[in-house]
Structures are given as C-alpha cells and as structure tokens.
Motif scaffolding. Sequence first.
Motif, short mmCIF file in Angstrom:
data_model
loop_
_atom_site.label_atom_id
_atom_site.label_comp_id
_atom_site.label_asym_id
_atom_site.label_seq_id
_atom_site.Cartn_x
_atom_site.Cartn_y
_atom_site.Cartn_z
N PHE A 31 38.72 -20.40 -13.92
CA PHE A 31 37.65 -19.90 -14.46
C PHE A 31 37.21 -20.23 -15.11
CE2 PHE A 31 38.47 -17.19 -11.07
CZ PHE A 31 37.81 -17.76 -9.15
N SER A 32 37.17 -19.78 -16.79
CA SER A 32 36.49 -20.87 -17.95
C SER A 32 36.13 -21.90 -17.40
CB SER A 32 37.65 -21.01 -19.37
OG SER A 32 37.62 -18.88 -19.48
N ALA A 33 37.41 -23.28 -17.56
CA ALA A 33 37.15 -24.50 -16.81
C ALA A 33 36.15 -24.94 -16.04
CB ALA A 33 38.83 -24.88 -16.69
N ALA A 34 36.14 -24.28 -15.07
CA ALA A 34 35.40 -24.27 -14.02
C ALA A 34 33.36 -23.69 -14.35
CB ALA A 34 35.76 -22.86 -12.98
N LEU A 35 33.48 -23.37 -15.27
CA LEU A 35 31.87 -22.50 -16.17
C LEU A 35 31.94 -24.35 -16.89
CD1 LEU A 35 29.51 -20.95 -16.34
CD2 LEU A 35 31.51 -19.82 -18.28
N LEU A 36 32.56 -24.50 -17.87
CA LEU A 36 32.19 -25.35 -18.83
C LEU A 36 31.67 -26.86 -17.69
CD1 LEU A 36 35.26 -24.96 -21.21
CD2 LEU A 36 32.76 -23.92 -21.39
N LEU A 37 32.80 -26.76 -16.96
CA LEU A 37 32.44 -27.85 -15.64
C LEU A 37 31.20 -28.36 -14.84
CD1 LEU A 37 36.40 -29.25 -14.59
CD2 LEU A 37 34.85 -30.22 -16.05
N HIS A 38 30.63 -27.19 -14.72
CA HIS A 38 29.43 -26.80 -14.10
C HIS A 38 28.46 -27.62 -14.91
CE1 HIS A 38 26.08 -24.55 -12.42
NE2 HIS A 38 25.61 -24.19 -13.43
N PHE A 39 28.65 -27.31 -16.00
CA PHE A 39 27.21 -27.45 -17.26
C PHE A 39 28.00 -29.39 -17.85
CE2 PHE A 39 27.09 -23.30 -18.18
CZ PHE A 39 25.82 -22.94 -18.10
N ASN A 40 28.90 -29.70 -17.37
CA ASN A 40 28.80 -31.15 -17.42
C ASN A 40 30.57 -31.22 -16.35
OD1 ASN A 40 29.41 -33.82 -19.11
ND2 ASN A 40 30.02 -33.29 -20.29
N PRO A 41 30.24 -31.98 -15.36
CA PRO A 41 32.10 -32.29 -14.74
C PRO A 41 32.37 -33.57 -15.26
CG PRO A 41 29.46 -32.48 -13.77
CD PRO A 41 29.11 -32.31 -14.37
N GLU A 149 43.20 -28.26 -9.26
CA GLU A 149 42.81 -28.12 -8.40
C GLU A 149 42.28 -26.40 -7.83
OE1 GLU A 149 44.88 -27.94 -3.63
OE2 GLU A 149 46.56 -28.09 -5.56
N ALA A 150 42.99 -26.27 -8.33
CA ALA A 150 42.57 -24.34 -8.46
C ALA A 150 41.52 -23.86 -9.55
CB ALA A 150 43.42 -23.73 -9.67
N VAL A 151 40.64 -25.43 -10.53
CA VAL A 151 39.20 -25.26 -10.62
C VAL A 151 38.27 -25.29 -9.81
CG1 VAL A 151 38.22 -26.47 -12.68
CG2 VAL A 151 40.47 -25.53 -13.14
N ALA A 152 38.80 -26.53 -9.33
CA ALA A 152 37.60 -27.20 -8.69
C ALA A 152 37.41 -25.61 -7.82
CB ALA A 152 38.12 -28.28 -7.51
N VAL A 153 38.36 -25.30 -6.32
CA VAL A 153 38.12 -24.15 -5.93
C VAL A 153 37.41 -23.27 -6.63
CG1 VAL A 153 39.34 -22.11 -4.77
CG2 VAL A 153 39.83 -24.30 -4.89
N ALA A 154 38.05 -22.46 -8.21
CA ALA A 154 37.18 -21.58 -8.30
C ALA A 154 35.57 -22.00 -8.82
CB ALA A 154 37.29 -21.43 -9.84
N GLY A 155 35.16 -23.18 -9.05
CA GLY A 155 34.52 -23.57 -9.49
C GLY A 155 32.98 -23.71 -7.89
#
Length: 277
Positions: A31-41, A149-155
Amino acid sequence: SWNFMTLLEQIQKENAAAFTHGGKFHADDVFSAALLLHFNPQLTIQRGNRVPEDFAGIVFDIGRGEYDHHQKDSRIRENQVPYAAFGLLWEALGTEILSPEMAAQFDEKFVQPLDLNDNTGEKNELASMIGMFNPVWVDKSGSDAAFLEAVAVAGRILEHKWERFRADERAEQQFADLLAEHRKRIAAEKKAGTMDEKILILSEFFPCQKQLSATEIAFLIFPSNRGGYCVQPVRKENSFNSGNMAWPGKRSTAGSDGAFRCVFLPQRRISSHRRNA
C-alpha cells in the motif's frame, strides 16, 4: 537540491525512484508503493535486501529512515497504534488527497488496522488477501512481478476508498444545508411541533441516516428507484414494524429496516408497500 525537496516533490520529480525491501511482501509495503504511484505512475520502485549507498530516492519500510518503522525509536500514535511505513507516508501525503478531517478518518479506519497488523501480527483480512499475492514456494520466478501485481490491486482499492470518503464528506455538507433549509421553512410556516417538522424530504437519496439520528427528524422520504417514494423511519420506535404507526393504506408487513415504498395519491394519503431494496 534533493535534500530540500518536499516528499511530494521527490515523488513527482522526473526519473523519481523509490526503494523498499525485497523478498516476501506485506500489505504495508504494497500500500505504501501504491500511494507513491498515485502521485507519479512513472515512479520506479526498486526492491532489495539493502539500500544501495548511492541511492538518492525515497526509501520506505527499510533502511531505518523517516519512512521505516523497524528502528527502536519508531513512532507511535497518541492512541498507541504504532506507525508502519504506510502510516508514515499517509501522514505526509494524506492531505494532498483528502481534506484534513477526511485524511484523519481514513488513517483511523483504513491505515491504522494495516499498521497494527504489520507491527503486531493482529489479524486483518485485507492484509491476508494482499499476502496471497506472494508466489508459492515452487515458483522460482521471484517476487518482484507479484509485488507489482499486488500494488496495482492495492492502488485500485485506494482509489475506490478515497472516492467513498469524498462522497461521505459531500453528503455531510449536503445534509447540513438541507436540514438548515428545512428548519427555516418550518419556522416560516409556524409548523414547529407538528408532524411536518419531523419529516425530511429528499429530491434524491444520499446517505444521511447517521446524521439524522441526532436531529428532530423522525422520517425520511425520498424517490424510490422502483417508482414512487420510500418512507424510512430514522429510529426503531418510528418503524412501521413497531406497531406504533397508523399510516393510511399501510400493509401489515414491512421491510427488515421498517421502510416502505409509497405512492402519493391525490387525496395526499400514502399507499404503503413493502420495500424489497
């Protein structure tokens, strides 16, 4: 220089990179990674067992830095829930996504249970589901692809959760405006103490039952998606199931929530039908 950038500026920087631990992943780093990627894919996330000495990006859940929680002096919230990496990142970034009040509520309802799970092992269904993305022992392909894959789902989960929190905030404001209008009309028409004062009519349904319980409103009327209107009691004692109400045309059965679908007749009587919603 990099050191004087805010976290958001670091994330959104061209060629931005982040680093977290390798091997088995958990809901916290996912979820940490998903949060970061929200701001910059386009942000690149590297994983490994040790942070490279020359790494100049954002480091989380490893390295004993600002966004790690494995050091002895790691931070604990006032309510004694310890921070994990996700909580530390949300604290820094949450108000970029939600209002301060909603960001605090999101921390309490969504982030803290995951932080608690990561720090104490307390069971959490969402964390268990994310853990299922780890490759099984016979899979020798490594965990990096499974992590992404998990990060994409969490996002996707985060995006939907945030949208619900924003909708809740809009509903709260909409309800406050509507109730103020209702009270103003009742005062102008000198109907205080009458049944009119206790009935709130919505032009379209939106969730406001929680706020209604602390008001004088006893019944909510709103258009039914099956035609006609729904009359919904605010409190159990006003329920059509309670036996206390004598509505014209009322049948002897009601929905489990005591709500009826109604059709308004020319004589302004209400014909009530069980709402199967």
